[in-house]
Design an enzyme around this catalytic site. Structure first.
Site, PDB file in Angstrom:
ATOM      1  N   HIS A 160       0.821  -1.226   0.000  1.00 50.11           N
ATOM      2  CA  HIS A 160       0.000   0.000   0.000  1.00 50.11           C
ATOM      3  C   HIS A 160       0.849   1.268   0.000  1.00 50.11           C
ATOM      4  O   HIS A 160       0.335   2.353  -0.237  1.00 50.11           O
ATOM      5  CB  HIS A 160      -0.927   0.005   1.220  1.00 50.11           C
ATOM      6  CG  HIS A 160      -2.035  -1.000   1.097  1.00 50.11           C
ATOM      7  ND1 HIS A 160      -3.314  -0.662   0.717  1.00 50.11           N
ATOM      8  CD2 HIS A 160      -2.049  -2.348   1.265  1.00 50.11           C
ATOM      9  CE1 HIS A 160      -4.059  -1.749   0.678  1.00 50.11           C
ATOM     10  NE2 HIS A 160      -3.320  -2.788   1.006  1.00 50.11           N
ATOM     11  N   ASP A 368       3.606   9.427  -1.178  1.00 45.97           N
ATOM     12  CA  ASP A 368       2.414   8.701  -0.723  1.00 45.97           C
ATOM     13  C   ASP A 368       2.176   7.541  -1.687  1.00 45.97           C
ATOM     14  O   ASP A 368       2.341   7.705  -2.896  1.00 45.97           O
ATOM     15  CB  ASP A 368       1.191   9.638  -0.757  1.00 45.97           C
ATOM     16  CG  ASP A 368       0.222   9.389   0.389  1.00 45.97           C
ATOM     17  OD1 ASP A 368       0.150   8.241   0.844  1.00 45.97           O
ATOM     18  OD2 ASP A 368      -0.457  10.346   0.812  1.00 45.97           O
TER      19      ASP A 368
HETATM   20  P1  ADQ Z   1      -2.963   6.349   4.662  1.00 52.07           P
HETATM   21  O1  ADQ Z   1      -1.563   6.854   4.739  1.00 52.07           O
HETATM   22  O2  ADQ Z   1      -3.682   6.221   5.947  1.00 52.07           O
HETATM   23  O3  ADQ Z   1      -3.032   4.957   3.876  1.00 52.07           O
HETATM   24  P2  ADQ Z   1      -4.912   7.795   2.795  1.00 52.07           P
HETATM   25  O4  ADQ Z   1      -5.023   6.973   1.566  1.00 52.07           O
HETATM   26  O5  ADQ Z   1      -4.743   9.246   2.530  1.00 52.07           O
HETATM   27  O6  ADQ Z   1      -3.703   7.410   3.699  1.00 52.07           O
HETATM   28  O7  ADQ Z   1      -6.206   7.674   3.731  1.00 52.07           O
HETATM   29  C1  ADQ Z   1      -6.823   6.496   4.032  1.00 52.07           C
HETATM   30  C2  ADQ Z   1      -8.220   6.764   4.637  1.00 52.07           C
HETATM   31  O8  ADQ Z   1      -8.127   7.438   5.894  1.00 52.07           O
HETATM   32  C3  ADQ Z   1      -9.110   7.633   3.740  1.00 52.07           C
HETATM   33  O9  ADQ Z   1     -10.350   6.991   3.593  1.00 52.07           O
HETATM   34  C4  ADQ Z   1      -9.256   8.945   4.513  1.00 52.07           C
HETATM   35  O10 ADQ Z   1     -10.514   9.578   4.368  1.00 52.07           O
HETATM   36  C5  ADQ Z   1      -9.056   8.526   5.949  1.00 52.07           C
HETATM   37  N1  ADQ Z   1      -8.487   9.656   6.710  1.00 52.07           N
HETATM   38  C6  ADQ Z   1      -7.268  10.212   6.560  1.00 52.07           C
HETATM   39  N2  ADQ Z   1      -7.108  11.258   7.414  1.00 52.07           N
HETATM   40  C7  ADQ Z   1      -8.257  11.376   8.109  1.00 52.07           C
HETATM   41  C8  ADQ Z   1      -8.706  12.263   9.146  1.00 52.07           C
HETATM   42  N3  ADQ Z   1      -7.940  13.257   9.598  1.00 52.07           N
HETATM   43  N4  ADQ Z   1      -9.954  12.086   9.633  1.00 52.07           N
HETATM   44  C9  ADQ Z   1     -10.736  11.092   9.162  1.00 52.07           C
HETATM   45  N5  ADQ Z   1     -10.371  10.215   8.203  1.00 52.07           N
HETATM   46  C10 ADQ Z   1      -9.142  10.348   7.670  1.00 52.07           C
HETATM   47  C11 ADQ Z   1      -2.127   4.055   3.220  1.00 52.07           C
HETATM   48  C12 ADQ Z   1      -1.138   4.687   2.251  1.00 52.07           C
HETATM   49  C13 ADQ Z   1      -1.856   5.476   1.182  1.00 52.07           C
HETATM   50  C14 ADQ Z   1      -2.883   4.587   0.464  1.00 52.07           C
HETATM   51  C15 ADQ Z   1      -3.760   3.853   1.464  1.00 52.07           C
HETATM   52  C16 ADQ Z   1      -4.626   2.789   0.770  1.00 52.07           C
HETATM   53  O11 ADQ Z   1      -0.220   5.529   2.954  1.00 52.07           O
HETATM   54  O12 ADQ Z   1      -0.937   6.007   0.238  1.00 52.07           O
HETATM   55  O13 ADQ Z   1      -3.696   5.392  -0.368  1.00 52.07           O
HETATM   56  O14 ADQ Z   1      -2.979   3.185   2.432  1.00 52.07           O
HETATM   57  O15 ADQ Z   1      -3.855   1.887   0.031  1.00 52.07           O
END
Ligand code: ADQ
Length: 463
Positions: A160, A368
């Site tokens: 991921h 990311d």
């Molecule tokens: P994350 O680094 O956690 O995931 P991201 O893909 O931006 O990053 O977000 C995942 C989920 O968390 C989204 O549904 C988002 O809405 C939710 N989220 C993030 N910040 C939030 C907040 N402050 N409040 C509420 N909800 C929040 C990892 C990788 C990413 C990749 C995902 C999926 O780092 O690059 O996209 O896995 O593979």
């Protein structure tokens, strides 16, 4: 159809629809085959509670037709496997932050112990025709451990987070062991073509792998298929959430509060990969260079607490507090604060409303894997009057979302210019960019992602 067994560090109950994202996609695939989801139980037991390194009780629970299988860890294993090797070594190094990686440690032993424990607990639960799908950097060596105890099933792996270029990978003392472990899989999936290219270069140069036609590499006496499968979101689920009461309430409240102002939105975990200080600096530049935005453009930055016991995260927290305080101190008025920095998680149900009320989303990570917030922002917009996405070229999502305003987040001046452009973009241009972006996130949504991965896995020879 063979049974699907999904493995990830954390496991979610498929009946809990609020979980969102990956949980929704995997739950659907698991329900179709009456599958099993295996991972850590969330419990880290101290020695006084019976926690012993390399050991952990297995719990089986039925959630509809899906079996949830979870294993407890002892505190020592959790700390070295999860906080130590996964988040103190692999997370920073894979995000190109060698300066933040803590290589001098014993974390590796715990990482190996937990992967071996998972293999030992999982193997007896497997049936010969199962298809196994392992997720993320916590579990890179799991297939090798399963193979070592005789598992011949098809096993796929999805990373991921990004895979860094060869020379950055090579700085991890165990890089050859980690990359060799990927060859125990039948299929390895990455978020982007850039990651796939890094894999291809690494294995050809460091492991002398032979490319065997499209997507296949042979090294260490095994052939692995490697491909890019950009993860998506469940667009319909997010739209449905947007019609809910909480989302509508949030939308109305934000619109009323900012009726005469423009809202910019950032939603992230508080993580150094997300480029948050650079984002605040770009916003500062916007206010400094384009004074017409003062008393108007307001940045709502929601940063959910994350991995707070890792040092680098505590430093980031104080840097954010200091920067937002400085901007508010310099530009704030009695009736206006330019930055609203909120260090809390927002309920998922409110996110679509927040996104829809915003004129601009700032999704500007330094690196990311994908970034799903970018896709959620697009899904939440009103197609008649959509907001504009300012997106880092270093997010995996930038490969797909070319109609966003792509920026280099290290360059705070040009990022500020892009924000200015976003705030003044004519309606017709906003509509046409949004339409193309929406088509893309619809055609490559999270269901497409899991189907494509599982189809590719089923085409491999297995074993
Ligand atoms: P994350 O680094 O956690 O995931 P991201 O893909 O931006 O990053 O977000 C995942 C989920 O968390 C989204 O549904 C988002 O809405 C939710 N989220 C993030 N910040 C939030 C907040 N402050 N409040 C509420 N909800 C929040 C990892 C990788 C990413 C990749 C995902 C999926 O780092 O690059 O996209 O896995 O593979």
């Amino acid at each position: 159809m063979p049974r699907l067994v999904a493995v990830s560090n954390r496991v979610a109950d498929p009946r809990n629809v609020a979980a969102g994202g990956l949980a929704v996609a995997l739950s659907e695939a698991l329900r179709q085959t009456g599958g099993m989801w295996f991972g850590w139980s969330g419990k880290a037991l101290d020695a006084s509670q019976g926690g012993t390194p390399g050991e952990g009780e297995l719990h089986l629970q039925q959630a509809g037709n899906v079996t949830l299988a979870t294993v407890d860890l002892c505190r020592e294993d959790h700390d070295s496997y999860y906080l130590g090797y996964s988040n103190g070594v692999l997370w920073p190094a894979f995000h190109y932050r060698l300066d933040l990686a803590d290589f001098d440690s014993n974390y590796l032993n715990g990482y190996r112990r937990v992967n071996q424990l998972f293999a030992r607990k999982l193997a007896p639960l497997l049936e010969p025709d199962d298809v196994i799908w392992i997720h993320d950097y916590h579990l890179i060596p799991l297939a090798a451990e399963l193979r070592a105890i005789g598992c011949g099933q098809r096993i796929g792996f999805f990373l991921h987070i990004p895979l860094p270029p060869r020379l950055i990978l090579a700085a991890i003392p165990q890089h050859d062991w980690l990359m060799r472990a990927l060859f125990a899989y039948d299929l390895v999936g990455f978020q982007s073509h850039t990651d796939l290219e890094h894999f291809s270069r690494y294995v050809q140069n460091e492991a002398f792998a032979e490319p065997m036609g499209e997507h296949r590499f042979r090294a260490f006496h095994r052939t692995v298929r490697a491909e890019a499968f950009p993860i998506g979101i469940d667009v319909d689920e997010f739209a449905e959430l947007g019609r809910g009461e909480e989302a509508r309430e949030t939308y109305e409240m934000m619109r009323a509060q900012y009726a005469s102002r423009r809202l910019l939105l950032g939603i992230d975990r508080l993580d150094y990969s997300k480029g948050l200080p650079q984002r605040l600096k770009a916003f500062y530049r916007l206010l400094a260079e384009y004074p017409e935005n003062r008393n108007s453009a307001t940045l709502v930055q929601i940063a959910a607490p994350s991995r707070e016991s890792v040092d680098a995260y505590a430093d980031l927290r104080s840097e954010m507090e200091q920067l937002s305080g400085a901007i508010n101190g310099e530009f704030g008025e009695l009736d206006w604060m330019p930055v609203r920095y909120i260090h809390r998680t927002t309920a998922r149900k409110r996110l679509p409303g927040l996104c829809r009320a915003s004129s601009v989303a700032l999704v500007t990570p330094l690196r990311d894997g994908m970034n799903l917030v970018a896709k959620e922002f697009i899904a939440a917009q009103d197609p008649e009057d959509p907001g504009v996405l300012v997106l880092s070229r270093f997010a995996g999502a930038a490969e797909q979302l070319k109609e966003a305003l792509l920026v280099n987040p290290y360059d705070t001046m040009t990022t500020a210019q892009a924000i200015q452009q976003a705030l003044h973009m004519p309606l017709a241009e906003r509509q046409s960019r949004h339409q193309k972006l929406l088509e893309r996130i619809r055609s490559q949504d999270v269901h497409w992602w899991s189907q494509e991965f599982l189809r590719a896995l089923s085409e491999t020879e297995g074993g």
